[in-house]
Design a protein around this motif. Sequence first.
Motif, PDB file in Angstrom:
ATOM      1  N   GLY A 169       0.834  -1.185   0.000  1.00 38.93           N
ATOM      2  CA  GLY A 169       0.000   0.000   0.000  1.00 38.93           C
ATOM      3  C   GLY A 169       0.874   1.242   0.000  1.00 38.93           C
ATOM      4  O   GLY A 169       1.748   1.384   0.872  1.00 38.93           O
ATOM      5  N   PHE A 170       0.660   2.133  -0.957  1.00 39.63           N
ATOM      6  CA  PHE A 170       1.549   3.293  -1.080  1.00 39.63           C
ATOM      7  C   PHE A 170       0.758   4.490  -1.583  1.00 39.63           C
ATOM      8  O   PHE A 170       0.359   4.544  -2.751  1.00 39.63           O
ATOM      9  N   GLU A 171       0.498   5.426  -0.701  1.00 38.69           N
ATOM     10  CA  GLU A 171      -0.104   6.705  -1.056  1.00 38.69           C
ATOM     11  C   GLU A 171       0.415   7.755  -0.075  1.00 38.69           C
ATOM     12  O   GLU A 171       0.871   7.395   1.019  1.00 38.69           O
ATOM     13  N   PRO A 172       0.399   9.037  -0.474  1.00 35.45           N
ATOM     14  CA  PRO A 172      -0.208   9.559  -1.704  1.00 35.45           C
ATOM     15  C   PRO A 172       0.653   9.285  -2.926  1.00 35.45           C
ATOM     16  O   PRO A 172       1.878   9.268  -2.828  1.00 35.45           O
ATOM     17  N   LYS A 173      -0.015   9.033  -4.034  1.00 34.77           N
ATOM     18  CA  LYS A 173       0.681   8.997  -5.315  1.00 34.77           C
ATOM     19  C   LYS A 173       1.021  10.431  -5.723  1.00 34.77           C
ATOM     20  O   LYS A 173       0.393  11.392  -5.277  1.00 34.77           O
ATOM     21  N   PRO A 174       2.016  10.593  -6.576  1.00 34.45           N
ATOM     22  CA  PRO A 174       2.294  11.938  -7.089  1.00 34.45           C
ATOM     23  C   PRO A 174       1.089  12.509  -7.828  1.00 34.45           C
ATOM     24  O   PRO A 174       0.321  11.771  -8.454  1.00 34.45           O
TER      25      PRO A 174
END
Length: 306
Positions: A169-174
């Motif tokens: 899980g990885f946010e925020p995205k650019p």
Amino acid sequence: MKLNMGVPNSMHVKAMVQPWEFALSGADVGDLIAEGDALGFNKCMLGEHFVIPPEHYDLSGYHYFHVVVALGYLGGRTKNLRLSSSVSILPLQSPIVQAKAWSTLDWLTGGRAEALFGVGWLKDEFDMLGVDFHKRGRMADEYLAAMIELWTSDSPCFEGEFVNFKNAGFEPKPIQKPRIPIWLGGDAEPVLKRVAKFGDGWSPFRTPPETFPACIDLIKSQPEYDGRPIEVFFALEMLNVGAHHEVMDDPRATGTRDAQKIIDQIGWLKDLGITETIVPLPPGITDKSEFIERLRWVAEEIMPKI
């Protein structure tokens, strides 16, 4: 041609720094970058080292910011200015941590981040941080691929020699799509091939300017180059900096108050394929107010003509 600006008092490289910068506070630096933003400069840029051994103090200094932290502060002082490293040493930090830092910067500043990465040259710094200097090229390639995966995939997965993660899980995205622009700095052929595979821009360091067109052709001749636009940044000040920050005393690197000479220099760079530059400071600047006067002069006398 886009005109960028360096960040005063962000590094004390002997071949580039001027004595007036040493008195600037963080608030002063923010004021100067905010002035550049208001005047329409394209981008602010600053370099990064984490630790410097004593034998390099004289030429390299040891005053450097963490670039993403510094750019976050400068992003808060500005509205339009793009925010760039020059350079971040890619192999020295986890790519997951770096991807998070850059995507956070991009998200918080409305899509203004640009990451300019290099593989590094100072072996002692790698040793102090416990990173294998001799693997830094392979690490850089893998780190870039892993960061792009984190920035662009809804369910990031990566398996490599140095980096492994799955269903992360990885946010925020650019905010910028498909991702934050990636620039690569350096001169060796592996750097040019890295630009062809991953990059949106190239920043040469010790490459002779007359060979820029051939280098750009090499980038675009690589099988992994997909036809995307490649920007190229070069500042004349770099002609005064040796490979290990030696002072080269190149007369082309000295700033001038002659507007036509600056315009001619920029025209020369443009003919060589350069798309972004910095107008070098002339000698004799003594304080913050004179730097602001110089910024305003460049905005009035140079920007409209280039």
